[in-house]
Design a protein around this motif. Structure first.
Motif, PDB file in Angstrom:
ATOM      1  N   ASN A 242     -43.827 -49.250  84.289  1.00  0.00           N
ATOM      2  CA  ASN A 242     -43.597 -47.807  83.914  1.00  0.00           C
ATOM      3  C   ASN A 242     -45.164 -47.166  84.570  1.00  0.00           C
ATOM      4  O   ASN A 242     -45.342 -45.856  84.001  1.00  0.00           O
ATOM      5  CB  ASN A 242     -43.707 -47.630  82.432  1.00  0.00           C
ATOM      6  N   HIS A 243     -45.951 -47.611  85.269  1.00  0.00           N
ATOM      7  CA  HIS A 243     -47.073 -47.104  85.860  1.00  0.00           C
ATOM      8  C   HIS A 243     -47.585 -47.871  87.005  1.00  0.00           C
ATOM      9  O   HIS A 243     -47.072 -48.880  87.316  1.00  0.00           O
ATOM     10  CB  HIS A 243     -48.206 -46.788  84.652  1.00  0.00           C
ATOM     11  N   PHE A 244     -48.565 -47.241  87.773  1.00  0.00           N
ATOM     12  CA  PHE A 244     -49.247 -48.039  88.934  1.00  0.00           C
ATOM     13  C   PHE A 244     -50.766 -47.636  88.733  1.00  0.00           C
ATOM     14  O   PHE A 244     -51.204 -46.629  88.185  1.00  0.00           O
ATOM     15  CB  PHE A 244     -48.686 -47.464  89.996  1.00  0.00           C
ATOM     16  N   HIS A 245     -51.632 -48.430  89.330  1.00  0.00           N
ATOM     17  CA  HIS A 245     -53.074 -48.507  89.654  1.00  0.00           C
ATOM     18  C   HIS A 245     -53.250 -48.414  91.159  1.00  0.00           C
ATOM     19  O   HIS A 245     -52.730 -49.527  91.541  1.00  0.00           O
ATOM     20  CB  HIS A 245     -53.617 -49.469  88.762  1.00  0.00           C
ATOM     21  N   LEU A 246     -54.219 -47.939  91.561  1.00  0.00           N
ATOM     22  CA  LEU A 246     -54.907 -48.079  92.877  1.00  0.00           C
ATOM     23  C   LEU A 246     -56.308 -47.945  92.709  1.00  0.00           C
ATOM     24  O   LEU A 246     -56.861 -46.855  92.038  1.00  0.00           O
ATOM     25  CB  LEU A 246     -54.348 -46.958  93.962  1.00  0.00           C
ATOM     26  N   ILE A 247     -57.131 -48.750  93.666  1.00  0.00           N
ATOM     27  CA  ILE A 247     -58.418 -48.463  93.879  1.00  0.00           C
ATOM     28  C   ILE A 247     -58.483 -48.046  95.268  1.00  0.00           C
ATOM     29  O   ILE A 247     -57.967 -48.898  96.263  1.00  0.00           O
ATOM     30  CB  ILE A 247     -59.245 -49.704  93.419  1.00  0.00           C
ATOM     31  N   ILE A 248     -58.942 -46.628  95.443  1.00  0.00           N
ATOM     32  CA  ILE A 248     -59.095 -46.454  96.701  1.00  0.00           C
ATOM     33  C   ILE A 248     -60.456 -45.853  97.135  1.00  0.00           C
ATOM     34  O   ILE A 248     -61.262 -45.429  96.376  1.00  0.00           O
ATOM     35  CB  ILE A 248     -58.201 -45.130  96.832  1.00  0.00           C
ATOM     36  N   GLN A 249     -60.871 -46.261  98.590  1.00  0.00           N
ATOM     37  CA  GLN A 249     -62.121 -45.680  98.897  1.00  0.00           C
ATOM     38  C   GLN A 249     -61.910 -44.604  99.757  1.00  0.00           C
ATOM     39  O   GLN A 249     -61.138 -44.515 100.825  1.00  0.00           O
ATOM     40  CB  GLN A 249     -62.818 -46.875  99.817  1.00  0.00           C
ATOM     41  N   ASN A 250     -62.624 -43.523  99.678  1.00  0.00           N
ATOM     42  CA  ASN A 250     -62.459 -42.147 100.039  1.00  0.00           C
ATOM     43  C   ASN A 250     -63.435 -42.278 101.417  1.00  0.00           C
ATOM     44  O   ASN A 250     -64.584 -42.350 101.168  1.00  0.00           O
ATOM     45  CB  ASN A 250     -62.917 -41.190  99.405  1.00  0.00           C
TER      46      ASN A 250
END
Length: 179
Positions: free
Chosen positions: A63-71
């Protein structure tokens, strides 16, 4: 902890914990095909934005998601554009694949949103917090009791990262990341 406001540009070369859940906490990854479709869209749009951002870690929960993103984008706008395309493409696909039934008997399809909100983002402002977020994201299926052993869950980047850095945070509860 500073929370990103949608009017603020994303900082260049900074890391962000990006997350969203499905409307009304519904199950939207109904089967492996749904997970695969979301992952396919993630990869597709990541190719389009490869000079602007980098996915460091991910986890998809029913029911959800997580991302770790480098800009990597100096203008601070590309993460928002990436997320709009990712969530938009999956929402359209999901609506076609699983049209919402009319529970009122009016004969029309309900037009509820697929996602609860645009998306949420928190800046990760130091290396220790980055390791904590990596653990939180990758061990999220354990936290939600989806599996007893993270090795048995394929919809996380746990299988692709250096486990020594995050293992010490395996059972860490980060209250500020709950939603």
């Amino acid at each position: 902890m500073w929370r990103w406001n949608k009017r603020d540009p994303f900082l260049d070369n900074a890391y962000y914990h990006i997350y969203n859940r499905w409307y009304n906490k519904s199950i939207i990854f109904k089967n492996d095909y749904c997970f695969e479709k979301f992952y396919t869209y993630l990869v597709k749009y990541l190719r389009e934005y490869k000079k602007d951002l980098k996915i460091i870690s991910y986890s998809f929960i029913p029911n959800h998601f997580h991302l770790i993103i480098q800009n990597l984008d100096g203008t601070g706008t590309q993460i928002s554009k990436f997320m709009k395309k990712l969530q938009g493409a999956y929402s359209v696909w999901f609506r076609v694949k699983y049209p919402l039934e009319d529970t009122l008997g009016t004969g029309t399809q309900l037009k509820l949103p697929v996602f609860e909100w645009r998306f949420k983002a928190k800046i990760i402002d130091n290396d220790e917090y980055l390791e904590q977020c990596l653990a939180y994201v990758n061990f999220n299926p354990l936290k939600h009791k989806i599996v007893d052993n993270i090795d048995n869950y394929k919809w996380t980047s746990y299988h692709q990262i250096d486990k020594k850095k995050i293992e010490k945070y395996k059972y860490l509860e980060l209250d500020e990341l709950e939603f």
